[in-house]
Design a protein around this motif. Structure first.
Motif, PDB file in Angstrom:
ATOM      1  N   VAL A  64      44.025  54.025  47.792  1.00  0.00           N
ATOM      2  CA  VAL A  64      42.673  54.086  47.261  1.00  0.00           C
ATOM      3  C   VAL A  64      41.764  54.424  48.378  1.00  0.00           C
ATOM      4  O   VAL A  64      40.924  55.645  48.065  1.00  0.00           O
ATOM      5  N   ASP A  65      41.928  54.253  49.530  1.00  0.00           N
ATOM      6  CA  ASP A  65      41.203  54.630  50.497  1.00  0.00           C
ATOM      7  C   ASP A  65      41.600  55.775  51.020  1.00  0.00           C
ATOM      8  O   ASP A  65      40.913  56.422  52.198  1.00  0.00           O
ATOM      9  N   PHE A  79      42.566  53.848  38.232  1.00  0.00           N
ATOM     10  CA  PHE A  79      42.726  53.118  39.543  1.00  0.00           C
ATOM     11  C   PHE A  79      43.919  52.103  38.935  1.00  0.00           C
ATOM     12  O   PHE A  79      43.695  51.423  37.782  1.00  0.00           O
ATOM     13  N   ASP A  80      45.015  52.162  39.544  1.00  0.00           N
ATOM     14  CA  ASP A  80      46.309  51.180  39.080  1.00  0.00           C
ATOM     15  C   ASP A  80      46.232  49.972  40.028  1.00  0.00           C
ATOM     16  O   ASP A  80      46.925  49.971  40.950  1.00  0.00           O
ATOM     17  N   GLY A  81      45.548  48.789  39.501  1.00  0.00           N
ATOM     18  CA  GLY A  81      45.894  47.242  40.233  1.00  0.00           C
ATOM     19  C   GLY A  81      46.694  46.564  39.727  1.00  0.00           C
ATOM     20  O   GLY A  81      46.804  45.444  39.592  1.00  0.00           O
ATOM     21  N   ILE A  83      44.753  39.360  40.189  1.00  0.00           N
ATOM     22  CA  ILE A  83      43.834  39.943  39.295  1.00  0.00           C
ATOM     23  C   ILE A  83      42.532  39.999  40.012  1.00  0.00           C
ATOM     24  O   ILE A  83      41.593  40.843  39.987  1.00  0.00           O
ATOM     25  N   HIS A  84      42.419  38.996  41.345  1.00  0.00           N
ATOM     26  CA  HIS A  84      41.017  38.800  41.772  1.00  0.00           C
ATOM     27  C   HIS A  84      40.980  40.045  42.794  1.00  0.00           C
ATOM     28  O   HIS A  84      39.697  40.761  42.784  1.00  0.00           O
ATOM     29  N   THR A 121      38.488  45.829  43.606  1.00  0.00           N
ATOM     30  CA  THR A 121      38.625  47.106  43.955  1.00  0.00           C
ATOM     31  C   THR A 121      37.830  47.941  42.701  1.00  0.00           C
ATOM     32  O   THR A 121      37.207  48.834  42.882  1.00  0.00           O
ATOM     33  N   ILE A 122      37.955  47.373  41.467  1.00  0.00           N
ATOM     34  CA  ILE A 122      37.392  48.093  40.384  1.00  0.00           C
ATOM     35  C   ILE A 122      35.509  48.037  40.652  1.00  0.00           C
ATOM     36  O   ILE A 122      35.014  49.157  40.501  1.00  0.00           O
ATOM     37  N   ARG A 123      35.037  46.988  41.107  1.00  0.00           N
ATOM     38  CA  ARG A 123      33.839  46.918  41.398  1.00  0.00           C
ATOM     39  C   ARG A 123      33.339  47.887  42.416  1.00  0.00           C
ATOM     40  O   ARG A 123      32.369  48.331  42.441  1.00  0.00           O
ATOM     41  N   ARG A 124      34.439  48.064  43.534  1.00  0.00           N
ATOM     42  CA  ARG A 124      33.872  48.813  44.372  1.00  0.00           C
ATOM     43  C   ARG A 124      34.091  50.372  44.047  1.00  0.00           C
ATOM     44  O   ARG A 124      33.333  51.219  44.600  1.00  0.00           O
ATOM     45  N   LEU A 125      35.017  50.625  43.151  1.00  0.00           N
ATOM     46  CA  LEU A 125      35.009  52.090  42.508  1.00  0.00           C
ATOM     47  C   LEU A 125      34.089  52.455  41.767  1.00  0.00           C
ATOM     48  O   LEU A 125      33.437  53.735  41.443  1.00  0.00           O
ATOM     49  N   LEU A 126      33.460  51.346  40.817  1.00  0.00           N
ATOM     50  CA  LEU A 126      32.450  51.865  39.799  1.00  0.00           C
ATOM     51  C   LEU A 126      31.319  52.661  40.193  1.00  0.00           C
ATOM     52  O   LEU A 126      30.953  53.590  39.537  1.00  0.00           O
TER      53      LEU A 126
END
Length: 341
Positions: A101-102, A129-131, A136-137, A142-147
């Motif tokens: 991701v980074d 994004f494949d998490g 799950i947390h 990461t989803i919150r960071r990417l949005l």
């Protein structure tokens, strides 16, 4: 008629597919020739679809193996190629795992914002994004960071609920672990907290999928509807690992809410099989530098690979039910009210 792809256009396409019971092919490409082949297949099928690149394709497109540089190089090629098409095509980055991701997705999104602010035409329409390998947390963090980064470039985010996929490409040689309604609900809450609805993102879940064809998938498409019922939210599902999946399972997955199906191995094979067939046919013919240029000139065997891959993309669109829909008046009106008149 060329289509201008926007976030709202893409959402409209996905909503229409969901409401009318079909799904779009999402074809991975790695260079100019596979890009042309994939777009030609969508055009011939009269189907909208996704053209997508992985981190491997992005690195290959960079002289220094830089996935950010390669994504932009290949993305610009695909963006310009689609201008000659008459069906809607979204350009997408595929499978960014947490460990890159980074080094790939975040710096790519930041560079795309710089290009956007400088006035450049949009390159990518959606990002994945494949998490699925994360707790799950961690996945939702990461989803919150990417949005915000995805919103800054007017993109759509595709995410993946917990659950391990089958297939050697995923490091899971045995059966997959299925996604749970609880994990899906956590992802749904994350988007709700950001003021988004189920129409604003794409969701992949593990329902027995296997990437590649080394492992036979144990698909349970009914799980998609069960998750939607238990979470109280209809989802725009993505079917990962479409290659090698039985046709009946594919149709059942679409009937249970899939609107996008990823295909890579099958189209890779089709392209290479076309090239191989070209040279098999050429066996026994003199192929010296003086007399055999029509065989060793890459333009000829590339054309054979393109043709074979294009035919496979048409087959996929027909299987998913999207073939023919790009020419309906209603479909055009969703995309471009001016040119639809």
């Amino acid at each position: 008629m060329a289509f201008t792809m926007t976030t709202e256009t893409l959402k409209g396409l996905l909503k229409e597919a969901h409401e009318n019971g079909y799904a779009y092919p999402a074809i991975n490409v790695s260079n100019l020739d596979t890009g042309i082949a994939a777009m030609a297949g969508l055009e011939q099928a009269r189907s909208a679809g996704f053209i997508q690149i992985s981190i491997g394709a992005a690195k290959q497109a960079s002289p220094v193996n830089d996935p950010v540089e390669g994504s932009i190089v290949l993305g610009r090629v695909l963006r310009d190629l689609r201008k000659s098409q008459h069906v809607p095509i979204a350009i997408h980055t595929d499978h960014c795992h947490a460990d890159v991701v980074d080094t790939w997705l975040v710096p790519l999104l930041k560079e795309l914002k710089v290009l956007k602010d400088a006035g450049e035409e949009q390159i990518f329409d959606s990002f994945m994004f494949d998490g699925s390998h994360d707790e799950i947390h961690d996945n939702v963090a990461t989803i919150r960071r990417l949005l915000p980064l995805v919103r800054d470039v007017d993109g759509l985010l595709e995410v993946e609920a917990g659950g391990k996929w089958g297939g050697m490409e995923d490091g899971v040689a045995d059966k997959a672990v299925f996604s749970t309604p609880e994990d899906v609900k956590e992802i749904q809450r994350t988007f709700e907290d950001a003021g988004l609805t189920a129409d604003d993102y794409l969701l992949a879940v593990a329902f027995g999928n296997a990437h590649g064809t080394a492992v036979v998938p144990d698909l349970h498409p009914e799980l998609l509807s069960e998750i939607a019922e238990k979470t109280g939210e209809r989802n725009l599902y993505v079917f990962h690992g479409g290659s090698g999946s039985p046709d009946d399972d594919v149709r059942a997955a679409v009937a249970n809410g899939v609107v996008k199906m990823n295909v890579d191995t099958d189209t890779q094979y089709a392209y290479t099989a076309g090239v191989d067939g070209f040279f098999v046919e050429a066996d026994g013919v003199q192929r010296s530098h003086r007399e055999g240029k029509k065989f060793f000139d890459p333009r000829h065997w590339n054309a054979a690979g393109r043709k074979s891959m294009t035919e496979k993309v048409v087959e996929v669109a027909e299987l998913l039910g999207s073939a023919g829909h790009a020419q309906s008046v209603e479909y055009r009106s969703v995309l471009d009210p001016v040119t639809a008149r």
